[in-house]
Design a protein around this motif. Structure first.
Motif, PDB file in Angstrom:
ATOM      1  N   ILE A 172      51.339  77.509  90.653  1.00  0.00           N
ATOM      2  CA  ILE A 172      51.415  77.837  92.072  1.00  0.00           C
ATOM      3  C   ILE A 172      51.350  79.361  92.174  1.00  0.00           C
ATOM      4  CG2 ILE A 172      52.734  77.429  94.187  1.00  0.00           C
ATOM      5  CD1 ILE A 172      52.227  74.848  92.632  1.00  0.00           C
ATOM      6  N   MET A 173      50.322  79.864  92.837  1.00  0.00           N
ATOM      7  CA  MET A 173      50.084  81.306  92.880  1.00  0.00           C
ATOM      8  C   MET A 173      50.996  81.977  93.935  1.00  0.00           C
ATOM      9  SD  MET A 173      48.053  81.910  90.452  1.00  0.00           S
ATOM     10  CE  MET A 173      48.793  80.586  89.516  1.00  0.00           C
ATOM     11  N   PRO A 174      50.951  83.319  94.028  1.00  0.00           N
ATOM     12  CA  PRO A 174      51.928  83.996  94.891  1.00  0.00           C
ATOM     13  C   PRO A 174      51.890  83.553  96.354  1.00  0.00           C
ATOM     14  CG  PRO A 174      50.874  85.577  93.440  1.00  0.00           C
ATOM     15  CD  PRO A 174      50.161  84.276  93.239  1.00  0.00           C
ATOM     16  N   SER A 175      53.068  83.587  96.967  1.00  0.00           N
ATOM     17  CA  SER A 175      53.244  83.400  98.421  1.00  0.00           C
ATOM     18  C   SER A 175      52.760  82.045  98.931  1.00  0.00           C
ATOM     19  CB  SER A 175      52.525  84.514  99.196  1.00  0.00           C
ATOM     20  OG  SER A 175      53.065  85.747  98.840  1.00  0.00           O
ATOM     21  N   VAL A 231      47.959  70.524  88.940  1.00  0.00           N
ATOM     22  CA  VAL A 231      47.423  71.035  90.211  1.00  0.00           C
ATOM     23  C   VAL A 231      47.502  72.559  90.201  1.00  0.00           C
ATOM     24  CG1 VAL A 231      47.920  71.204  92.695  1.00  0.00           C
ATOM     25  CG2 VAL A 231      47.930  68.971  91.559  1.00  0.00           C
ATOM     26  N   TYR A 232      46.480  73.202  90.752  1.00  0.00           N
ATOM     27  CA  TYR A 232      46.459  74.667  90.904  1.00  0.00           C
ATOM     28  C   TYR A 232      46.441  74.967  92.399  1.00  0.00           C
ATOM     29  CZ  TYR A 232      44.763  79.504  90.569  1.00  0.00           C
ATOM     30  OH  TYR A 232      44.624  80.874  90.666  1.00  0.00           O
ATOM     31  N   VAL A 233      47.388  75.766  92.854  1.00  0.00           N
ATOM     32  CA  VAL A 233      47.453  76.113  94.283  1.00  0.00           C
ATOM     33  C   VAL A 233      47.220  77.618  94.420  1.00  0.00           C
ATOM     34  CG1 VAL A 233      48.823  76.023  96.395  1.00  0.00           C
ATOM     35  CG2 VAL A 233      49.116  74.233  94.657  1.00  0.00           C
ATOM     36  N   GLY A 234      46.131  77.990  95.126  1.00  0.00           N
ATOM     37  CA  GLY A 234      45.748  79.394  95.262  1.00  0.00           C
ATOM     38  C   GLY A 234      46.708  80.175  96.149  1.00  0.00           C
ATOM     39  N   THR A 235      46.641  81.475  96.016  1.00  0.00           N
ATOM     40  CA  THR A 235      47.592  82.365  96.659  1.00  0.00           C
ATOM     41  C   THR A 235      47.627  82.175  98.187  1.00  0.00           C
ATOM     42  OG1 THR A 235      48.284  84.666  96.738  1.00  0.00           O
ATOM     43  CG2 THR A 235      45.939  84.303  96.803  1.00  0.00           C
ATOM     44  N   GLY A 236      48.817  82.170  98.724  1.00  0.00           N
ATOM     45  CA  GLY A 236      49.006  82.113 100.174  1.00  0.00           C
ATOM     46  C   GLY A 236      48.791  80.757 100.812  1.00  0.00           C
ATOM     47  N   SER A 258      37.960  69.049 101.624  1.00  0.00           N
ATOM     48  CA  SER A 258      37.451  69.023 100.248  1.00  0.00           C
ATOM     49  C   SER A 258      36.068  69.644 100.170  1.00  0.00           C
ATOM     50  CB  SER A 258      37.406  67.596  99.730  1.00  0.00           C
ATOM     51  OG  SER A 258      38.719  67.173  99.468  1.00  0.00           O
ATOM     52  N   LEU A 259      35.807  70.418  99.127  1.00  0.00           N
ATOM     53  CA  LEU A 259      34.480  70.969  98.885  1.00  0.00           C
ATOM     54  C   LEU A 259      33.580  69.878  98.323  1.00  0.00           C
ATOM     55  CD1 LEU A 259      35.051  74.392  97.031  1.00  0.00           C
ATOM     56  CD2 LEU A 259      34.206  74.028  99.366  1.00  0.00           C
ATOM     57  N   GLY A 260      32.332  69.929  98.672  1.00  0.00           N
ATOM     58  CA  GLY A 260      31.360  69.006  98.096  1.00  0.00           C
ATOM     59  C   GLY A 260      31.499  67.683  98.729  1.00  0.00           C
ATOM     60  N   SER A 314      43.757  68.740  90.801  1.00  0.00           N
ATOM     61  CA  SER A 314      43.091  69.277  91.993  1.00  0.00           C
ATOM     62  C   SER A 314      43.427  70.741  92.186  1.00  0.00           C
ATOM     63  CB  SER A 314      43.488  68.467  93.230  1.00  0.00           C
ATOM     64  OG  SER A 314      42.812  67.233  93.197  1.00  0.00           O
ATOM     65  N   THR A 315      42.554  71.407  92.973  1.00  0.00           N
ATOM     66  CA  THR A 315      42.731  72.834  93.261  1.00  0.00           C
ATOM     67  C   THR A 315      42.813  73.014  94.767  1.00  0.00           C
ATOM     68  OG1 THR A 315      41.492  73.485  91.299  1.00  0.00           O
ATOM     69  CG2 THR A 315      41.623  75.105  93.070  1.00  0.00           C
ATOM     70  N   ILE A 316      43.781  73.812  95.193  1.00  0.00           N
ATOM     71  CA  ILE A 316      43.898  74.178  96.602  1.00  0.00           C
ATOM     72  C   ILE A 316      43.500  75.648  96.704  1.00  0.00           C
ATOM     73  CG2 ILE A 316      45.449  74.340  98.581  1.00  0.00           C
ATOM     74  CD1 ILE A 316      45.039  71.446  97.458  1.00  0.00           C
ATOM     75  N   GLY A 317      42.532  75.956  97.575  1.00  0.00           N
ATOM     76  CA  GLY A 317      42.019  77.326  97.667  1.00  0.00           C
ATOM     77  C   GLY A 317      43.041  78.285  98.252  1.00  0.00           C
ATOM     78  N   ALA A 318      42.833  79.569  97.942  1.00  0.00           N
ATOM     79  CA  ALA A 318      43.685  80.611  98.504  1.00  0.00           C
ATOM     80  C   ALA A 318      43.678  80.508 100.031  1.00  0.00           C
ATOM     81  CB  ALA A 318      43.166  81.976  98.062  1.00  0.00           C
ATOM     82  N   GLY A 319      44.832  80.621 100.633  1.00  0.00           N
ATOM     83  CA  GLY A 319      44.946  80.643 102.094  1.00  0.00           C
ATOM     84  C   GLY A 319      44.790  79.301 102.787  1.00  0.00           C
ATOM     85  N   SER A 366      39.907  67.130  92.930  1.00  0.00           N
ATOM     86  CA  SER A 366      39.099  67.717  93.992  1.00  0.00           C
ATOM     87  C   SER A 366      39.564  69.127  94.309  1.00  0.00           C
ATOM     88  CB  SER A 366      39.126  66.825  95.232  1.00  0.00           C
ATOM     89  OG  SER A 366      40.443  66.465  95.534  1.00  0.00           O
ATOM     90  N   THR A 367      38.739  69.828  95.089  1.00  0.00           N
ATOM     91  CA  THR A 367      39.077  71.190  95.525  1.00  0.00           C
ATOM     92  C   THR A 367      39.094  71.189  97.039  1.00  0.00           C
ATOM     93  OG1 THR A 367      38.047  72.186  93.585  1.00  0.00           O
ATOM     94  CG2 THR A 367      38.333  73.611  95.489  1.00  0.00           C
ATOM     95  N   ALA A 368      40.189  71.638  97.628  1.00  0.00           N
ATOM     96  CA  ALA A 368      40.300  71.675  99.083  1.00  0.00           C
ATOM     97  C   ALA A 368      40.523  73.112  99.517  1.00  0.00           C
ATOM     98  CB  ALA A 368      41.454  70.792  99.545  1.00  0.00           C
ATOM     99  N   VAL A 369      39.760  73.551 100.535  1.00  0.00           N
ATOM    100  CA  VAL A 369      39.871  74.942 101.010  1.00  0.00           C
ATOM    101  C   VAL A 369      39.905  74.955 102.538  1.00  0.00           C
ATOM    102  CG1 VAL A 369      38.616  75.878  99.017  1.00  0.00           C
ATOM    103  CG2 VAL A 369      37.357  75.312 101.108  1.00  0.00           C
ATOM    104  N   GLY A 370      40.389  76.057 103.083  1.00  0.00           N
ATOM    105  CA  GLY A 370      40.271  76.323 104.512  1.00  0.00           C
ATOM    106  C   GLY A 370      41.463  75.880 105.340  1.00  0.00           C
ATOM    107  N   VAL A 371      41.324  76.112 106.653  1.00  0.00           N
ATOM    108  CA  VAL A 371      42.380  75.803 107.621  1.00  0.00           C
ATOM    109  C   VAL A 371      41.782  74.964 108.762  1.00  0.00           C
ATOM    110  CG1 VAL A 371      44.101  76.796 109.170  1.00  0.00           C
ATOM    111  CG2 VAL A 371      43.438  78.046 107.106  1.00  0.00           C
TER     112      VAL A 371
END
Ligand SMILES: CC(C)(COP(=O)(O)OP(=O)(O)OC[C@H]1O[C@@H](n2cnc3c(N)ncnc32)[C@H](O)[C@@H]1OP(=O)(O)O)[C@@H](O)C(=O)NCCC(=O)NCCS
Length: 211
Positions: free
Chosen positions: A150-153, A166-171, A209-211, A184-189, A200-205
């Motif tokens: 789990i990355m910062p913040s 699981v990898y969780v991007g910063t913020g 999921s990407l792809g 799975s990966t969660i994108g920063a922010g 899977s990889t999930a990003v955004g607000v």
């Protein structure tokens, strides 16, 4: 007597974990830091040369008790390293920065790194070899399974389940009662408002999921 400890990973996070050990030592003088192990000898540029003690496999021939902490962000790489180490002289303490707030009934398993300014409330399970980087919050009744990073913040709300690796991007923010599938990966922010399937990889607000 203080105990010998080595860091696997001589990159930037490795040096941050060295600072974490220094911070613990200000309070307890618990650890005697001996150096880093890394398979990438170019990491030598990041640290004082004599502190890179060898390749990771060299740890399998250490003949004295040694604490080891794995300062690697990638969950799969962390798991591979743990599976590679078979020396019973090695053990994997949990390192928790002294300024963290850890509430009631929080179980923290071996090999976990909890950096400065984390807050974990109550009835939480942090399994082995999890990394909580700087300034994260983890809410009630949440489980974070082995090797997650789990990355910062990052804010993990209550009743969340992060499956293994699981990898969780910063913020990023994960709202309550969400499951994140293994690997799975969660994108920063990202703001995660729906459960995320495995691999899977999930990003955004809100996160998609990407792809
Ligand atoms: C999510 C992540 C892993 C994706 O990396 P990737 O697989 O290499 O993906 P790409 O960079 O090819 O991006 C793919 C698409 O997703 C978008 N995207 C990537 N990361 C995003 C994010 N965090 N938020 C929103 N959109 C994102 C890209 O803009 C791109 O969109 P497009 O196809 O419309 O151009 C990465 O961007 C990320 O957020 N990593 C977290 C890093 C981090 O927190 N480091 C902390 C170190 S302490």
């Amino acid at each position: 007597m203080n105990k010998k400890i080595a860091i696997i990973g001589a990159g930037g996070f490795g040096r941050e974990v060295k600072w974490l050990i220094d911070s613990i030592n200000i309070q307890t003088k618990e650890w005697n830091f001996v150096g880093y192990y890394d398979d990438d000898l170019s990491e030598r540029k990041n640290i004082a040369q004599k502190l890179l003690l060898g390749n990771i496999s060299d740890l399998n021939s250490i003949d004295e008790t040694l604490a080891v902490v794995i300062a690697i962000g990638n969950p799969k790489v962390k798991r591979k390293i743990v599976e590679q180490l078979n020396n019973l002289n090695l053990y994997f303490p949990s390192l928790i920065h002294p300024n963290c707030l850890i509430g009631n009934n929080v179980v923290i398993e071996q090999g976990t790194i909890i950096c400065a300014n984390n807050i974990l409330t109550c009835d939480i399970l942090i399994e082995g070899f999890v990394t909580l980087n700087l300034a994260c919050t983890v809410g009630h009744d949440t489980t974070i399974k082995s090797y997650c990073s789990i990355m910062p913040s990052v804010n993990v709300s209550g009743e969340v389940l992060l499956e293994e690796c699981v990898y969780v991007g910063t913020g990023a923010k994960i709202i309550n009662q969400i499951n994140i599938g293994s690997h799975s990966t969660i994108g920063a922010g990202a703001v995660v408002i729906k459960s995320v399937p495995r691999n899977s990889t999930a990003v955004g607000v809100p996160a998609k999921s990407l792809g």
